[in-house]
Scaffold this motif. Structure first.
Motif, short mmCIF file in Angstrom:
data_model
loop_
_atom_site.label_atom_id
_atom_site.label_comp_id
_atom_site.label_asym_id
_atom_site.label_seq_id
_atom_site.Cartn_x
_atom_site.Cartn_y
_atom_site.Cartn_z
N THR A 171 14.98 23.67 -17.89
CA THR A 171 13.97 24.56 -18.47
C THR A 171 14.52 25.28 -19.69
OG1 THR A 171 12.96 24.88 -16.29
CG2 THR A 171 12.46 26.52 -17.99
N LYS A 175 13.18 24.95 -23.71
CA LYS A 175 12.79 26.09 -24.56
C LYS A 175 13.64 26.19 -25.82
CE LYS A 175 10.99 28.83 -20.71
NZ LYS A 175 11.13 30.07 -19.90
N ILE A 232 8.69 19.50 -15.13
CA ILE A 232 9.09 20.65 -15.94
C ILE A 232 8.33 20.66 -17.26
CG2 ILE A 232 11.03 21.68 -17.19
CD1 ILE A 232 12.84 20.69 -14.89
N SER A 233 8.17 19.50 -17.86
CA SER A 233 7.42 19.42 -19.12
C SER A 233 5.97 19.83 -18.92
CB SER A 233 7.48 17.98 -19.66
OG SER A 233 8.80 17.61 -19.98
N ARG A 235 4.77 21.76 -16.61
CA ARG A 235 4.69 23.19 -16.27
C ARG A 235 4.71 24.06 -17.53
NH1 ARG A 235 2.69 26.91 -12.91
NH2 ARG A 235 4.00 28.77 -12.80
N HIS A 236 5.50 23.64 -18.53
CA HIS A 236 5.67 24.48 -19.72
C HIS A 236 4.89 23.95 -20.93
CE1 HIS A 236 8.76 27.03 -17.88
NE2 HIS A 236 9.17 25.93 -17.28
N LYS A 238 5.43 21.39 -22.82
CA LYS A 238 6.26 20.89 -23.91
C LYS A 238 7.05 19.69 -23.39
CE LYS A 238 8.70 23.71 -26.34
NZ LYS A 238 9.67 24.78 -26.69
N SER A 293 9.98 28.65 -12.22
CA SER A 293 9.55 28.76 -13.61
C SER A 293 9.55 30.19 -14.08
CB SER A 293 8.14 28.17 -13.77
OG SER A 293 8.15 26.79 -13.56
N ARG A 294 9.86 30.36 -15.35
CA ARG A 294 9.84 31.70 -15.94
C ARG A 294 9.06 31.65 -17.24
NH1 ARG A 294 15.46 34.99 -15.29
NH2 ARG A 294 15.50 35.06 -13.04
#
Length: 294
Positions: A171, A175, A232-233, A235-236, A238, A293-294
């Protein structure tokens, strides 16, 4: 129950100390600084001054407790030597006890070999450790002999917390640059466990009256790096690119701790579930990613 904990301020150790304190245990954490002592107190433990490298400063106190949970490691060039001497001194100090000392030793999934597609590791799989962790198998063998100790070995999968472990690292990479450099490939399988789930496993182990056992702590038996990346992609919002890195040139294999990420493994958690009634809350990749997740 009085429980002495080494490594109680680390990522895994903090969760274990907190869980044991919440369960009503009197937790004493090994502390080599005022800062670590204060952190232990915030987690609900008391602090005992000492250094893993100098077992004479703490083994008598540790062996006066009902149990010891060993989570400490130096991750230095002499890590194996430090660990082995500490455990040998603890075993020697336990000789005066009327009852065997309960000891929970932390091994790891990288003591086991890689898996073929469709296979899963279990507690009966013979060890084939990475060179950097070979010392653990020798220490486990030593602690298992004799009657001074009642040993349980917990083998955590890749541990995932809010600030450490594969999910947090991927993550952060997403970012920062959108590229995650790792020794794994997209097709490598990783067994994963969320840190609070793992802490509950340690707590369950300590409650057992039968105390010569080995358990693998894997909340998610195995997920491909590619599949984890996609979650992960998503979720964010990206894309995250996986960049496979070779071993650094000239690295000493006995200190190549990151080599484990290249191992493709899946781990069966049936034994821990049946024996201890362990029920990890983060048993699906999506749940794990959302939780961290943050």
């Amino acid at each position: 129950m009085d429980v002495f904990v080494t490594g109680g301020t680390g990522g895994i150790g903090s969760a274990v100390v907190k869980q044991l304190a919440q369960d009503g245990c009197q937790v004493i954490g090994l502390s080599r600084s005022d800062q670590s002592a204060e952190k232990l107190r915030r987690l609900g433990a008391s602090a005992y001054p000492g250094d893993l490298r100098d077992p004479a400063t703490w083994v008598e106190r540790a062996t006066a407790c009902d149990a010891v949970v060993h989570l400490g490691a130096t991750f230095s060039s002499d890590m194996g030597k430090v660990d082995r001497i500490a455990m040998l001194e603890m075993k020697k100090a336990a000789r005066h006890r009327k009852q065997p000392l309960k000891v929970v030793y932390t091994g790891g999934i990288w003591l086991y070999p890689p898996c073929k597609a469709g296979d899963m590791l279990n507690e009966k799989t013979p060890f084939s450790p990475l060179p950097a962790f070979r010392f653990m198998t020798e220490t486990i063998k030593t602690l298992s002999t004799g009657t001074d100790l009642a040993l349980c070995v917990v083998h955590p999968a890749l541990v995932c917390g809010p600030d450490f472990g594969p999910v947090a690292e991927m993550t952060a990479a997403l970012k920062q640059s959108g590229r995650f450099e790792t020794r794994a490939s997209e097709h490598t399988f990783w067994p994963l466990v969320e840190v609070s789930d793992l802490a509950r496993l340690y707590a369950l182990v300590l409650r057992q009256t039968r105390f010569r056992m080995s358990v693998i702590g894997s909340g998610i038996s195995g997920v491909s790096v590619d599949h984890l990346t996609s979650h992960i992609s998503a979720r964010h919002g990206k894309p995250l690119e996986i960049v496979t890195q070779p071993a650094p040139e000239g690295i000493d294999r006995d200190q190549d701790w990151a080599a484990g990420y290249a191992l493709s493994q899946s781990a069966d958690n049936t034994h821990a579930k049946r024996l201890l009634s362990w029920s990890p809350e983060h048993a699906a990749v999506e749940d794990l990613v959302i939780s961290l997740s943050r």
